[in-house]
Design a protein around this motif. Structure first.
Motif, PDB file in Angstrom:
ATOM      1  N   PHE A 460       0.843  -1.198   0.000  1.00 16.37           N
ATOM      2  CA  PHE A 460       0.000   0.000   0.000  1.00 16.37           C
ATOM      3  C   PHE A 460       0.880   1.250   0.000  1.00 16.37           C
ATOM      4  CE2 PHE A 460      -2.470   3.319   2.193  1.00 16.37           C
ATOM      5  CZ  PHE A 460      -3.582   3.358   1.353  1.00 16.37           C
ATOM      6  N   ASP A 461       0.454   2.282  -0.723  1.00 13.40           N
ATOM      7  CA  ASP A 461       1.187   3.544  -0.783  1.00 13.40           C
ATOM      8  C   ASP A 461       0.735   4.430   0.383  1.00 13.40           C
ATOM      9  OD1 ASP A 461       2.500   5.871  -1.348  1.00 13.40           O
ATOM     10  OD2 ASP A 461       1.573   6.201  -3.309  1.00 13.40           O
ATOM     11  N   TRP A 462       1.538   4.469   1.431  1.00 12.04           N
ATOM     12  CA  TRP A 462       1.181   5.228   2.630  1.00 12.04           C
ATOM     13  C   TRP A 462       1.475   6.718   2.478  1.00 12.04           C
ATOM     14  CZ3 TRP A 462      -1.502   2.390   5.958  1.00 12.04           C
ATOM     15  CH2 TRP A 462      -1.311   1.008   5.952  1.00 12.04           C
ATOM     16  N   LYS A 463       2.268   7.096   1.491  1.00 16.87           N
ATOM     17  CA  LYS A 463       2.718   8.486   1.379  1.00 16.87           C
ATOM     18  C   LYS A 463       1.560   9.447   1.106  1.00 16.87           C
ATOM     19  CE  LYS A 463       5.722   7.719  -1.872  1.00 16.87           C
ATOM     20  NZ  LYS A 463       5.626   6.252  -1.988  1.00 16.87           N
ATOM     21  N   GLU A 464       0.620   9.063   0.235  1.00 17.90           N
ATOM     22  CA  GLU A 464      -0.448   9.986  -0.139  1.00 17.90           C
ATOM     23  C   GLU A 464      -1.384  10.297   1.029  1.00 17.90           C
ATOM     24  OE1 GLU A 464      -2.834  12.615  -2.182  1.00 17.90           O
ATOM     25  OE2 GLU A 464      -0.757  11.965  -2.436  1.00 17.90           O
ATOM     26  N   PRO A 465      -1.851   9.305   1.812  1.00 20.13           N
ATOM     27  CA  PRO A 465      -2.669   9.658   2.986  1.00 20.13           C
ATOM     28  C   PRO A 465      -1.926  10.552   3.977  1.00 20.13           C
ATOM     29  CG  PRO A 465      -2.918   7.337   2.479  1.00 20.13           C
ATOM     30  CD  PRO A 465      -1.803   7.837   1.614  1.00 20.13           C
ATOM     31  N   ARG A 467       0.522  12.733   3.204  1.00 20.77           N
ATOM     32  CA  ARG A 467       0.614  14.074   2.611  1.00 20.77           C
ATOM     33  C   ARG A 467      -0.703  14.815   2.734  1.00 20.77           C
ATOM     34  NH1 ARG A 467      -1.387  16.884  -0.937  1.00 20.77           N
ATOM     35  NH2 ARG A 467      -2.699  15.154  -1.661  1.00 20.77           N
ATOM     36  N   PHE A 468      -1.802  14.131   2.367  1.00 19.78           N
ATOM     37  CA  PHE A 468      -3.111  14.775   2.368  1.00 19.78           C
ATOM     38  C   PHE A 468      -3.503  15.235   3.779  1.00 19.78           C
ATOM     39  CE2 PHE A 468      -7.884  14.328   2.162  1.00 19.78           C
ATOM     40  CZ  PHE A 468      -8.084  15.505   1.434  1.00 19.78           C
ATOM     41  N   THR A 469      -3.281  14.369   4.754  1.00 16.47           N
ATOM     42  CA  THR A 469      -3.629  14.705   6.138  1.00 16.47           C
ATOM     43  C   THR A 469      -2.724  15.810   6.680  1.00 16.47           C
ATOM     44  OG1 THR A 469      -4.391  12.445   6.492  1.00 16.47           O
ATOM     45  CG2 THR A 469      -3.962  13.764   8.462  1.00 16.47           C
ATOM     46  N   LYS A 470      -1.454  15.768   6.323  1.00 13.13           N
ATOM     47  CA  LYS A 470      -0.529  16.841   6.752  1.00 13.13           C
ATOM     48  C   LYS A 470      -1.009  18.190   6.238  1.00 13.13           C
ATOM     49  CE  LYS A 470       4.065  18.641   5.708  1.00 13.13           C
ATOM     50  NZ  LYS A 470       3.515  19.744   4.874  1.00 13.13           N
ATOM     51  N   ASP A 471      -1.364  18.238   4.955  1.00 12.02           N
ATOM     52  CA  ASP A 471      -1.817  19.507   4.390  1.00 12.02           C
ATOM     53  C   ASP A 471      -3.153  19.937   4.978  1.00 12.02           C
ATOM     54  OD1 ASP A 471       0.450  19.424   2.883  1.00 12.02           O
ATOM     55  OD2 ASP A 471      -0.544  18.849   1.006  1.00 12.02           O
ATOM     56  N   ALA A 472      -4.069  18.963   5.146  1.00 13.70           N
ATOM     57  CA  ALA A 472      -5.392  19.297   5.686  1.00 13.70           C
ATOM     58  C   ALA A 472      -5.309  19.790   7.118  1.00 13.70           C
ATOM     59  CB  ALA A 472      -6.307  18.073   5.596  1.00 13.70           C
ATOM     60  N   ALA A 473      -4.390  19.228   7.886  1.00 10.74           N
ATOM     61  CA  ALA A 473      -4.240  19.625   9.298  1.00 10.74           C
ATOM     62  C   ALA A 473      -3.305  20.809   9.474  1.00 10.74           C
ATOM     63  CB  ALA A 473      -3.729  18.436  10.110  1.00 10.74           C
TER      64      ALA A 473
END
Length: 488
Positions: A460-465, A467-473
């Motif tokens: 599984f590609d863990w990087k995208e979740p 990145r997305f959560t880092k930016d959203a938070a």
């Protein structure tokens, strides 16, 4: 060269030493517990020659025909062709088997991808892999794997208990390595050869280990013994257990009693890094065929359940439709994972087209972990009659039969005999000892459930979740940690 069914049968009459139910088997092709699957395997070979199925089962290259299932996959069309060939086989035999010739050979393709790793160990091993893949394509053997060892004391290292509990090398000779130990393998007693490899992490922690070995074993080799579990075929009438009597793939303990493996058949040896790499990537191709079988199993469960509610007039009830929809979601969930894994396939290290690993491995988890739930839903829809219906002999009895015909005939469309057949089929699919065996087999056949999830974790590609959560938070870049210094 594509073999015929009779050529396959003849290849098994090689003097191999097989036992089942405490008796020595004189001819595996005619023994009642092995014959049904030998006949199915022979049927698959014959389908490659018949005009109706030849172009589905085979491809032509340089004027010769070869099996689609054994072809190295380079394009999406290769995968579509493999899927169609397997579906054609299962439709023809009217049931499900997992050893149709394409699942276990896929494990060899993972070795093909690992040639760079194995070259670091010994260049001969990478050469052996490529040669054996080509030999499988050319000679068309019934190729299986040999994976699971007798477990032994799993709290101890292999070297701290009976050394033969796990397969290992006992000596080297000019001709090859000599191995001792045992492996379980489905269909081994009626297969031609096996890719034999170590069980997960059971080779120790040292850099070198005699337990870290993988090879091709010719099952006609001296000093092999095959001790099979009791088969389901022949234990009860086929009219009452139509699946158990035809589709039971007999599992076998293969004893390696100082078996010589020629050097040209050795694929890796001693290096634990090579063994770890092979185990981690072993099912990157073979999982596709394995999951595809679950799709057909879902079709059988849906069909058995839907026919049952239709013959009793319950298919219009909302509660029934909800359960049928759950079965359909399971079926289409498997289908979606398979389809998407090919649609978003990836190029492998060796240039093969590899199914999208995250989608394929999550599809395998979905298919296996939900199977027992789906079987229970299908049981609910079939109702209690699958466990209380008398056997076929009672239906044929002059006196008992007339009462059974009275109470099992519903209307002009559903007479007693069709209802008896449907209920017997559903019982064998969902409720028999064969059904229980199949459920456990699907959970553990490729690896245990925790290993299925480990494969998902690795792919599984863990990087995208992240990145997305880092930016959203609104997190700072510090959460990624200090950048590592470049290697000098």
């Amino acid at each position: 060269m594509i073999r015929t069914g009779n050529q396959y049968r003849d290849s098994l009459r090689d003097g191999r030493r097989i036992w089942i139910n405490g008796e020595r088997v004189t001819d595996v092709t005619t023994h009642p517990m092995f014959k049904p699957l030998v006949d199915i395997r022979a049927r698959i070979y014959d389908m490659a020659h018949e005009e109706r199925t030849r172009d589905i089962m085979t491809y032509e290259e340089d004027g010769e025909r070869f099996a689609i299932g054994l072809k190295l996959p380079y394009t999406q069309q290769d995968w579509h062709d493999k899927r169609r060939a397997t579906d054609t086989v299962l439709d023809d035999i009217k049931g499900i088997v997992t050893r149709v010739g394409d699942e276990t050979v896929g494990e060899m393709w993972s070795l093909f991808d690992g040639k760079d790793v194995l070259n670091e160990v010994d260049p001969r091993f990478a050469e052996n892999i490529e040669r054996h893949i080509n030999l499988v394509i050319k000679n068309d053997p019934f190729h299986v794997s040999a994976n699971t060892d007798p477990k032994g004391d799993r709290s101890k290292r292999p070297q701290e208990q009976d050394p033969d509990m796990l397969l290992h090398v006992v000596k080297e000779t000019d001709a090859g390595i000599v191995v001792r130990g045992a492996k379980y393998e489905t269909a081994a007693a009626y297969a031609n050869q096996a890719f034999t490899k170590p069980t997960i992490a059971n080779w120790g922690d040292d850099k070198l280990s005699e337990y870290a070995v993988g090879f091709i074993c010719d099952f006609s080799s001296p000093n092999l013994r095959f001790i099979a579990r009791t088969g389901f075929a022949g234990r009860a009438p086929a009219e009452d257990y139509p699946l158990a009597n035809k589709f039971d793939e007999v599992d076998t303990l293969v004893i390696y009693d100082d078996v010589l493996i020629p050097w040209e058949n050795v694929l890796f040896y001693q290096h634990t890094r090579a063994a770890a790499f092979i185990r981690a990537t072993l099912h990157r191709y073979s999982a596709f065929a394995f999951v595809q079988r679950n799709l057909k199993l879902a079709d059988l469960m849906i069909g058995a359940a839907l026919w049952n509610v239709k013959q009793t007039g319950l298919e219009k009830q909302q509660a029934v439709q909800e359960k049928l929809a759950q079965l359909a979601c399971y079926r289409e969930g498997i289908n979606a994972h398979l389809t998407a894994a090919i649609a978003t396939a990836e190029r492998s290290p060796a240039g093969l087209l590899m199914p999208n690993q995250s989608l394929l491995m999550t599809g395998r988890v979905f298919a296996c972990t939900q199977l027992h739930h789906m079987m229970h839903i299908a049981r609910e829809l079939c109702g209690g009659q699958i466990c209380v219906t008398p056997d076929s002999a009672s239906f044929r009895d002059p006196e008992a039969g007339k009462w059974l015909n009275k109470y099992y005939t519903l209307n002009e469309e559903w007479h007693a005999e069709d209802r008896r057949k449907l209920l017997a089929f559903a019982r064998d699919l969902l409720n028999s000892d064969y059904a229980g065996h199949r459920l456990t087999f699907q959970l553990f056949a490729q690896s245990p459930p925790f290993a299925h999830l480990a494969a998902v974790y690795r792919n599984f590609d863990w990087k995208e979740p992240l990145r997305f959560t880092k930016d959203a938070a609104g997190l700072s870049d510090r959460v990624y940690g200090a950048p590592k210094a470049a290697a000098e």
